[in-house]
Design a protein around this motif. Structure first.
Motif, short mmCIF file in Angstrom:
data_model
loop_
_atom_site.label_atom_id
_atom_site.label_comp_id
_atom_site.label_asym_id
_atom_site.label_seq_id
_atom_site.Cartn_x
_atom_site.Cartn_y
_atom_site.Cartn_z
N HIS A 61 15.94 -38.12 27.33
CA HIS A 61 15.41 -39.36 26.82
C HIS A 61 14.12 -39.09 26.30
O HIS A 61 13.51 -38.02 26.44
CB HIS A 61 15.13 -40.20 27.98
N GLN A 62 14.07 -39.89 24.95
CA GLN A 62 13.04 -39.58 24.07
C GLN A 62 11.46 -39.63 24.79
O GLN A 62 10.44 -39.09 24.42
CB GLN A 62 12.84 -40.87 23.08
N TYR A 63 11.35 -40.56 25.72
CA TYR A 63 10.22 -40.58 26.76
C TYR A 63 10.19 -39.65 27.92
O TYR A 63 11.18 -39.42 28.53
CB TYR A 63 9.94 -41.79 27.20
N GLY A 64 8.84 -39.29 28.29
CA GLY A 64 8.85 -38.55 29.48
C GLY A 64 7.83 -38.41 30.29
O GLY A 64 7.20 -37.68 30.56
N ASN A 65 7.54 -40.02 30.43
CA ASN A 65 6.42 -40.19 31.36
C ASN A 65 6.43 -39.74 32.80
O ASN A 65 6.04 -38.85 33.44
CB ASN A 65 5.82 -41.46 31.24
N GLY A 66 7.04 -40.73 33.32
CA GLY A 66 7.59 -40.42 34.88
C GLY A 66 8.96 -40.26 35.28
O GLY A 66 9.84 -40.82 34.40
N VAL A 67 9.43 -40.04 36.49
CA VAL A 67 10.81 -40.02 36.88
C VAL A 67 10.82 -40.04 38.48
O VAL A 67 9.70 -39.53 38.93
CB VAL A 67 11.51 -38.68 36.19
N ALA A 68 11.68 -40.50 38.91
CA ALA A 68 11.89 -40.26 40.48
C ALA A 68 13.09 -40.21 40.98
O ALA A 68 14.11 -40.31 40.13
CB ALA A 68 11.45 -41.58 41.18
N ILE A 69 13.50 -39.19 42.13
CA ILE A 69 14.68 -38.89 42.65
C ILE A 69 14.69 -39.47 44.28
O ILE A 69 13.66 -39.27 44.90
CB ILE A 69 14.87 -37.38 42.53
N PHE A 70 15.52 -40.05 44.59
CA PHE A 70 15.67 -40.42 45.80
C PHE A 70 16.76 -39.73 46.61
O PHE A 70 17.89 -40.02 46.07
CB PHE A 70 15.86 -42.16 45.94
N THR A 71 16.61 -38.95 47.55
CA THR A 71 17.43 -38.14 48.41
C THR A 71 17.05 -37.61 49.82
O THR A 71 15.69 -37.72 49.90
CB THR A 71 17.79 -37.15 47.29
N ARG A 72 17.83 -37.31 50.78
CA ARG A 72 17.33 -36.50 51.76
C ARG A 72 17.57 -34.94 51.66
O ARG A 72 17.55 -34.36 52.63
CB ARG A 72 18.14 -36.77 53.05
N ASP A 73 18.13 -34.61 50.69
CA ASP A 73 18.41 -33.28 50.34
C ASP A 73 17.31 -32.43 49.43
O ASP A 73 17.30 -32.56 48.17
CB ASP A 73 19.75 -33.07 49.19
N GLY A 74 16.72 -31.76 50.21
CA GLY A 74 15.28 -30.94 49.75
C GLY A 74 15.51 -29.96 48.60
O GLY A 74 14.88 -30.13 47.53
#
Ligand code: NAD
Length: 499
Positions: free
Chosen positions: A407-420
Motif C-alpha cells: 500500500h502507498q501508506y505505511g504508518n501503522g499495521v496490526a496482526i491478530f494471532t496466537r502464533d508467535g
C-alpha cells in the motif's frame, strides 16, 4: 463572536491581516469563533520574538529548562478538564477521548523533563596522546511546528515539548479548525515560567505556512497532516535550507489470522476503526481476515456491532464517537462511501443517512462497513479518515501480509494471532513503520519514537523519543589536545591518522 488571534512574545495579540476562518462547533454545526489568518508580516513578528528569546533560553541550564517543563506538566494536568472541554467543543471527539489527547501530550512533556540526561553528549578520553574527543548536542535556534486538526493537544506537545526542552524557541501553526487548545497551552507554558517568546502560536492558512517555510531565520520545521501537504512542506522547506520532518496520511491494515481470538479482534476493530469518528492516523480502517470461513465469522460479529454504534454529542458519556470535525470532512467521507458502492464493494452497514434528533445541523455520520473490498478500488487506495471499515478478504497469510507492504501508506499495521512465529515474521518483514501484535493502535509511548514509512512520512527523523532530541539538536564534536611540555614546533602537513 469570539475572535482567536495569535500568541506572540508572551502576549495574546489580535489578528491584523483582516483575514479570518470559521471555527465550528461540530456538535451543533454553528460557527462559534473566528480565527485570525496571519499575514507574512505577523509570522515574521513571531520569528523575531522567538529569535530574541533564543540566546537566553539556550543558555539556561538543562535542569532549569526541565523544571519549567515539569511545572508546565503540572499546569496542564490541573487544567485537564478545561482543555478537554475546549478540545471537544472544536474537534467533536468525546470528552474522555479529548482527555486522552491531552494526556498523550503530557507524556511527551514528562519525557522532555529528562532532557539533562537525553541531551548529554559523548566523551572519549585518550583518543590519542593527550587527546580527548567530546561531542555536544546544541539547540538549532527558532523552530516551527505545523499541526493537524485531529490531535490539537498531543501533536503540538510532541513537537514543542522536545524542541523547547532542548533549548530551542518555537512557533506553532495549529490547524485552523481547532486552534483554541494550542493557544491555551502557550498561556500555560508562560504561567509555568517559560520566558516570553519561547513558545509562540500563529494561526493561519497556507500564507502562514509558506511564510514559515521560507523564513531564513527558522531552522527546522516539523509537520503533521495529510500526505499531499506533507510532501509539499518537505520539498519547500528543505529547498529553503531547513531540516524538515513531515508526517502524512495513513491507511492502516489489521491482518486477522484464523487462530486469533475473534471476540478480542471484533472489539479491537470496532474501537480502532470508529473511535474518534475514524479521524486518527493510527485508526484501523482495513480488516484483512485470512480465509473465507474466518471472514464470514468476522462479518457476522462485526455487523451488529457497527449497526448499534452510538453516535452523539461529545459531552454525552454514553456515545462511542461524536461528529466529524467539519461539514466538508463529513461530505468527503460520504463521497468515498458512494465511490466504494460504485466500485462494487458490498456496503453491509450504511451510515450515510444518520441524523441525530435535536442536532440536525451537526456533522454526524453513522458507522459504515464494507465487505469484499478489492485492492484496485480507489476507495481502498485512498485514506478516507472517517467511521468506515473496509474488509479485504485474503486467501492465505502471504496474500494478507503483502497488502500493507504494497500500500502507498505505511504508518501503522496490526496482526491478530496466537502464533508467535507468524507474528514475529510479519513484524520483521512488513514495510510499515509501526506494528501492533494483538494491538490495534500501536502508537509508541513518548520515550519511543513515532513515525510511518512510505507516503506516511517525508524526512528521516521521527517524532519524540530519542529521535525527537536528534531532530531538534545539532551535534558538535570537539577534538582537544593538551600537549605535555608545549606545542610541537614543526608543522605537520599530513592528515592526522591513528596509524
Ligand atoms: P491537513 O494536511 O489538511 O492540515 C495540516 C496542517 O497543514 C494544518 O495546520 C493546515 O492549516 C495546513 N495546511 C492545510 N492546507 C495547506 C496548504 N495547502 N498549504 C500549506 N499548509 C496547509 O491535515 P488535517 O486535515 O488537519 O489532518 C488530517 C490528516 O493528518 C490525515 O491525513 C491524517 O492521517 C494526518 N495525520 C497524520 C499523523 C501522522 O503522524 N502520520 C498524525 C495525525 C494526523
Amino acid at each position: 463572536m469570539k475572535e482567536i488571534g495569535h500568541f506572540i512574545g508572551g502576549k495574546l495579540v489580535k489578528g491584523a491581516s483582516g483575514r479570518f476562518g470559521d471555527v465550528y462547533n461540530p456538535a451543533t454545526g454553528d460557527v462559534q469563533a473566528k480565527v485570525a489568518f496571519a499575514s507574512r508580516a505577523e509570522v515574521r513578528k513571531a520569528v523575531e520574538a522567538a529569535q530574541k528569546a533564543f540566546p537566553e533560553w539556550a543558555s539556561v541550564n538543562p535542569q532549569r529548562r526541565a523544571r519549567v517543563m515539569f511545572n508546565f506538566k503540572g499546569l496542564v494536568e490541573k487544567h485537564m478538564d478545561e482543555l478537554a472541554n475546549m478540545l471537544s467543543a472544536e474537534h467533536g471527539k468525546v470528552l474522555a477521548d479529548s482527555r486522552g489527547d491531552v494526556q498523550r501530550g503530557v507524556e511527551v512533556i514528562e519525557f522532555a523533563c529528562g532532557i539533562p540526561h537525553l541531551q548529554k553528549g559523548e566523551y572519549t578520553e585518550g583518543a590519542g596522546p593527550g587527546i580527548d574527543i567530546y561531542s555536544m548536542r546544541q539547540p538549532l535556534g527558532v523552530v516551527a511546528g505545523i499541526t493537524p486538526f485531529n490531535f490539537p493537544a498531543m501533536i503540538p506537545m510532541w513537537m514543542f515539548g522536545v524542541a523547547i526542552a532542548c533549548g530551542n524557541t518555537f512557533i506553532n501553526k495549529p490547524s485552523e479548525k481547532d486552534p483554541s487548545v494550542p493557544m491555551r497551552l502557550a498561556e500555560l507554558f508562560l504561567e509555568a515560567g517559560g520566558p516570553p517568546g519561547v513558545l509562540n502560536v500563529v494561526n493561519g492558512d497556507k500564507e502562514a505556512v509558506d511564510a514559515i517555510l521560507e523564513d531564513p531565520d527558522i531552522q527546522a520545521v516539523s509537520f503533521v497532516g495529510s500526505s499531499a501537504i506533507a510532501q509539499y512542506v518537505y520539498a519547500h522547506g528543505t529547498a529553503h535550507g531547513k531540516r524538515v520532518q513531515a508526517m502524512g496520511g495513513a491507511k492502516n491494515h489489521a491482518i486477522i489470522m484464523p487462530d486469533a481470538d475473534l471476540d478480542q479482534v471484533t472489539d479491537a476493530l470496532v474501537g480502532s476503526a470508529y473511535g474518534s469518528a475514524g479521524e486518527r492516523c493510527m485508526a484501523v480502517p482495513v480488516a484483512v481476515p485470512v480465509g473465507e470461513k474466518l471472514a464470514d465469522a468476522l462479518v457476522q460479529r462485526l455487523r451488529p456491532r457497527v449497526e448499534s454504534l452510538k453516535v452523539g454529542p461529545p459531552t454525552d458519556p454514553d456515545v462511542h464517537y461524536g461528529p466529524m470535525v467539519t461539514a466538508a470532512q463529513r461530505q468527503r467521507v460520504i463521497d468515498y462511501i458512494d465511490m466504494g458502492v460504485k466500485e462494487g464493494a458490498k456496503l453491509l452497514v450504511d451510515g450515510r443517512g444518520f441524523r441525530l434528533q435535536g442536532y440536525e445541523k451537526g456533522f454526524y455520520l453513522g458507522g459504515s462497513l464494507f465487505d469484499h473490498v478489492k485492492t484496485d478500488m480507489q476507495s481502498y487506495k485512498d485514506e478516507i479518515f472517517g467511521p468506515v471499515l473496509q474488509i479485504v478478504r485474503a486467501k492465505d497469510f502471504d496474500e494478507a501480509a503483502a497488502l500493507p507492504s504494497k500500500h502507498q501508506y505505511g504508518n501503522g499495521v496490526a496482526i491478530f494471532t496466537r502464533d508467535g512465529d507468524a507474528a514475529r515474521e510479519f513484524a520483521s518483514r512488513v514495510n510499515v513503520g509501526m506494528v501492533g501484535i494483538n494491538f490495534p493502535i500501536p502508537v509508541p509511548l513518548a520515550y519511543h519514537t513515532f513515525g510511518g514509512w512510505k507516503r506516511s512520512a517525508f524526512g528521516d527523523i521521527n517524532q519524540h523519543g530519542p529521535e525527537g532530541v536528534r531532530f531538534y539538536t545539532k551535534i558538535k564534536t570537539v577534538t582537544a589536545r593538551w600537549p605535555k611540555g608545549g606545542v610541537r614546533e614543526h608543522p605537520d602537513f599530513l592528515i592526522p591518522t591513528m596509524k
